[in-house]
Design an enzyme around this catalytic site. Structure first.
Site, PDB file in Angstrom:
ATOM      1  N   SER A 231      48.513  25.106  25.994  1.00  0.00           N
ATOM      2  CA  SER A 231      48.879  23.960  26.820  1.00  0.00           C
ATOM      3  C   SER A 231      49.498  22.928  25.890  1.00  0.00           C
ATOM      4  O   SER A 231      49.255  22.957  24.671  1.00  0.00           O
ATOM      5  CB  SER A 231      47.613  23.371  27.459  1.00  0.00           C
TER       6      SER A 231
ATOM      7  N   TYR B 114      38.773  20.600  27.842  1.00  0.00           N
ATOM      8  CA  TYR B 114      40.050  21.327  27.938  1.00  0.00           C
ATOM      9  C   TYR B 114      40.859  21.163  26.652  1.00  0.00           C
ATOM     10  O   TYR B 114      41.380  22.137  26.092  1.00  0.00           O
ATOM     11  CB  TYR B 114      40.819  20.791  29.148  1.00  0.00           C
TER      12      TYR B 114
END
Ligand code: NAD
Length: 260
Positions: free
Chosen positions: A142, A155
Site C-alpha cells: 500500500s 494497517y
C-alpha cells in the site's frame, strides 16, 4: 505470456485480488483464487474466470488468520496444478481508530492477515520455486507501506512490515530465478475503502464526502482513485520476463501520493 504457469492469489474474490487473478488468467495462467464469504458467490466467481479465459481455476476457502489453512492451500494448489509458480499475497483488511482506542483483536487480525499470512504462504512456495529456478512473489502492500496516515496504526505497521519481508525474501531468492516485489496502491475504490469512509469521518470529525475529497483524493495528485485494473496490469508486468531484474522493490501505484 503465462501459459503453463500456475498462480495462487489470496483475497481474490473481490477488489484488487480479483482483478489480479483475472489478469493472470488472461495471460494463460491457471489460478487458485481464495477468499471468505458466500460459497455460491465464490463458485460463480471461480466459474466465470475459468469460462472467460479457458484456464483451470480452483477455489480455496483458507482463512488467512490460520497458518495450517494457508499451508494447506499451497499444498492443494501444488497437488492440483503440479506447481505454484506465482504467489500473490493480497488478502487484507482495514480498521480505522485512534491508537488509544484501537481494539486489541483488530490489531491482531490486521497483523495476521496483512503481514503474517504472507510469511506462511511464502515459506510454503519457496522450496518448489527454488527447485524449478523460476518464481514470482508479489505482495499487495500500500502507499501506507511508504508513508503513514493517522488512525491506521495496525494497517501502516503491517504494510511497512510487508515491505521489509519483500526485501528480505528477494535477497534470499535472488539467485534462484525468483523475484519478490510489493505493489503499493494508493486509494482504490473497493469494498475495503468504501467500508472505512464512515469510520474515518468519525475519527476525524468530518463528513463522509469530506473523507473522499479532502482525505483520500487529496492524497493523490491525480485526484482520481486508482483502478483495480491498473494494479492488475502492474502485477502482470512483474510476472513477465522483462521484469526479471526487478526484485525487492515496493512499487508505488498511487497517482503521485508519495512523490510529495
Ligand atoms: P476487498 O475488501 O475488496 O477484498 C479483500 C479480499 O480479501 C476479499 O476477497 C476477502 O474475502 C479476502 N479476505 C479478507 N479477510 C480474509 C481472510 N481472513 N482470509 C482469506 N481471505 C480474506 O479489498 P481490496 O481493497 O481489494 O484490498 C486488497 C488488498 O489491497 C489488501 O491487502 C489491501 O490492504 C490492499 N490495498 C487496498 C487499497 C485500496 O484502496 N482498496 C489500497 C492499498 C492497498
Amino acid at each position: 505470456m503465462l501459459t503453463g504457469k500456475n498462480a495462487v492469489v489470496t483475497g481474490s474474490t473481490s477488489g484488487i485480488g480479483l482483478a489480479i487473478a483475472r489478469g493472470l488468467a488472461q495471460q494463460g495462467a491457471n489460478v487458485m483464487i481464495n477468499g471468505l464469504g458466500n460459497p455460491q458467490e465464490n463458485e460463480a466467481i471461480r466459474a466465470s474466470i475459468q469460462a472467460d479465459f479457458d484456464v483451470q481455476v480452483l477455489f480455496s476457502a483458507a482463512n488467512m488468520l490460520k497458518s495450517d489453512e494457508i499451508a494447506g492451500m499451497i499444498a492443494k494448489a501444488e497437488q492440483a496444478f503440479g506447481s505454484v509458480d506465482i504467489l500473490v499475497n493480497n488478502a487484507g483488511i482495514q480498521f480505522v481508530s485512534p491508537v488509544e482506542d484501537f481494539p486489541e483483536d483488530k490489531w491482531d487480525a490486521i497483523i495476521a492477515i496483512n503481514l503474517t499470512a504472507a510469511f506462511h504462504s511464502t515459506k510454503a512456495v519457496i522450496p518448489g520455486m527454488k527447485q524449478r529456478g523460476w518464481g514470482r512473489i508479489i505482495n499487495t502492500a500500500s502507499a501506507h507501506a511508504l508513508v503513514a496516515s493517522p488512525f491506521k496504526s495496525a494497517y501502516v505497521a503491517a504494510k511497512h512490515g510487508i515491505a521489509g519481508l519483500t526485501k528480505t525474501v528477494a535477497l534470499e531468492l535472488a539467485e534462484f530465478g525468483t523475484t519478490v516485489n510489493a505493489i503499493a496502491p494508493g486509494y482504490v475504490w473497493t469494498p475495503l475503502v468504501e467500508k472505512q469512509v464512515a469510520d474515518t469521518a468519525k475519527a476525524r470529525g468530518i463528513t463522509e464526502e469530506q473523507v473522499k475529497q479532502d482525505v483520500m483524493l487529496k492524497a493523490q495528485p491525480t485526484k482520481k482513485f486508482v483502478t483495480v485494473d491498473e494494479v492488475a496490469a502492474v502485477a502482470v508486468f512483474l510476472c513477465s520476463d522483462g521484469a526479471a531484474s526487478i526484485t525487492g522493490t515496493t512499487l508505488p501505484v498511487e497517482g503521485g501520493w508519495t512523490a510529495q
